[in-house]
Design a protein around this motif. Structure first.
Motif, PDB file in Angstrom:
ATOM      1  N   PHE A  12       0.820  -1.212   0.000  1.00  0.00           N
ATOM      2  CA  PHE A  12       0.000   0.000   0.000  1.00  0.00           C
ATOM      3  C   PHE A  12       0.856   1.265   0.000  1.00  0.00           C
ATOM      4  CE2 PHE A  12      -3.481  -2.839   1.260  1.00  0.00           C
ATOM      5  CZ  PHE A  12      -4.452  -2.375   0.396  1.00  0.00           C
ATOM      6  N   VAL A  13       2.038   1.189   0.554  1.00  0.00           N
ATOM      7  CA  VAL A  13       2.965   2.324   0.455  1.00  0.00           C
ATOM      8  C   VAL A  13       3.320   2.568  -1.009  1.00  0.00           C
ATOM      9  CG1 VAL A  13       5.310   3.108   0.981  1.00  0.00           C
ATOM     10  CG2 VAL A  13       3.905   2.113   2.783  1.00  0.00           C
ATOM     11  N   LEU A  14       3.549   1.474  -1.753  1.00  0.00           N
ATOM     12  CA  LEU A  14       3.841   1.592  -3.183  1.00  0.00           C
ATOM     13  C   LEU A  14       2.669   2.219  -3.926  1.00  0.00           C
ATOM     14  CD1 LEU A  14       5.519   0.977  -5.732  1.00  0.00           C
ATOM     15  CD2 LEU A  14       4.502  -1.310  -5.739  1.00  0.00           C
ATOM     16  N   MET A  15       1.439   1.805  -3.612  1.00  0.00           N
ATOM     17  CA  MET A  15       0.267   2.363  -4.278  1.00  0.00           C
ATOM     18  C   MET A  15       0.166   3.877  -4.033  1.00  0.00           C
ATOM     19  SD  MET A  15      -1.069  -0.295  -5.760  1.00  0.00           S
ATOM     20  CE  MET A  15       0.645  -0.884  -5.895  1.00  0.00           C
ATOM     21  N   LEU A  16       0.377   4.273  -2.794  1.00  0.00           N
ATOM     22  CA  LEU A  16       0.305   5.696  -2.466  1.00  0.00           C
ATOM     23  C   LEU A  16       1.449   6.469  -3.127  1.00  0.00           C
ATOM     24  CD1 LEU A  16      -0.644   5.484   1.322  1.00  0.00           C
ATOM     25  CD2 LEU A  16      -2.105   6.261  -0.540  1.00  0.00           C
ATOM     26  N   ALA A  17       2.623   5.857  -3.188  1.00  0.00           N
ATOM     27  CA  ALA A  17       3.780   6.505  -3.819  1.00  0.00           C
ATOM     28  C   ALA A  17       3.523   6.764  -5.293  1.00  0.00           C
ATOM     29  CB  ALA A  17       5.028   5.640  -3.640  1.00  0.00           C
TER      30      ALA A  17
END
Length: 282
Positions: A12-17
């Protein structure tokens, strides 16, 4: 923090990034860039995002659950969808890409239909909006429920309501910030992840011998009407109603806006063939 939770958080960090990246990269680029990626999407991202946005929670959770509950006859749903998605890429994709640009460079489906049929009345757009509202409320709600289910499995201390709010908040943030490109690129990575998962699961089961073969002979009872279903029965033992119903699922592709809008965004009509091959193989 165990490996499962760490992988979940990093995902989810990747998605937000991705959302933040496209927010700064495409800032002030205009509505065409925000809603359609400026028609600059490559064939791989187009293909994977189309398939991942279509076959997400239902493929990994809904369809297996349906087969478990009602038997192998439910596999006709998968067959119907395979036929439908192939036909959609062959019949609709290239034509829609060309016509949507020719029809006053339309960036949404309601706008395309209005321009295509040269009408200034808002009736057609309103009808489209009502259909999207009714159908997608149910469609998106089911996705939110599945997302919340995964959240609560990884984080058991969370309530369903809290898990759903977190899930929705993450999606809204990266969609609002990054627009169409962020959605497509997050779908691209989700498509890769789903592909790895569905290939890895049977391999893991075989190598670990963690398979309950008695399930193949188990008979389940539908609590609603008492009908019995044998999980391991042949798909050809399904009733003709189940076969027709399963195959009919594929008809939906020709009207799914979140799928066919991908056709409108691909960079060149000549790229559609490559994109179709990637999508259908996936």
């Amino acid at each position: 923090m165990n490996a499962e939770v760490l992988a979940f958080v990093l995902y989810f960090v990747l998605m937000l990034a991705i959302g933040v990246l496209f927010f700064f990269k495409e800032k002030g680029a205009g509505e065409k860039e925000y809603f359609l990626g400026g028609r600059h999407m490559g064939p791989w991202v187009t293909a994977m995002s189309a398939q991942a946005s279509d076959m997400s929670a239902w493929l990994l959770m809904g369809l297996p659950g349906s087969i478990l509950a009602f038997g192998f006859g439910q596999i006709w749903i998968g067959i119907g969808l395979a036929i439908g998605t192939i036909a959609n890429w062959i019949i609709v994709a290239r034509r829609l890409r060309c016509f949507s640009e020719a029809a006053n460079d339309s960036i949404t489906l309601p706008q395309y239909l209005s321009n295509r049929f040269a009408t200034k009345s808002l009736t057609l757009q309103i009808i489209c909006a009502v259909i999207f509202l009714v159908c997608f409320t149910i469609y998106v709600a089911s996705a939110f429920v599945s997302g919340a289910t995964v959240f609560t499995m990884v984080f058991p201390s969370l309530s369903n309501q809290t898990a759903m709010l977190l899930f929705v908040l993450i999606i809204i943030i990266y969609t609002f910030l990054g627009g169409y490109k962020a959605v497509c690129w997050t779908d691209f990575f989700q498509g890769l992840l789903m592909l790895c998962a569905v290939l890895a699961i049977p391999i893991a089961i075989v190598t670990t011998q963690n398979l309950d073969v008695t399930a193949l002979e188990t008979v389940y009872v539908n609590a609603a009407d008492g009908t019995q279903y044998a999980f391991g029965s042949s798909l050809f033992t399904a009733s003709w109603q189940d076969i027709i119903s399963g195959l009919a699922w594929g008809l939906g592709y020709f009207g799914m806006p979140h799928i066919i809008v991908r056709f409108m965004s691909i960079e060149k009509p000549s790229m559609v063939k490559k994109s179709a091959i990637v999508a259908c193989v996936w």
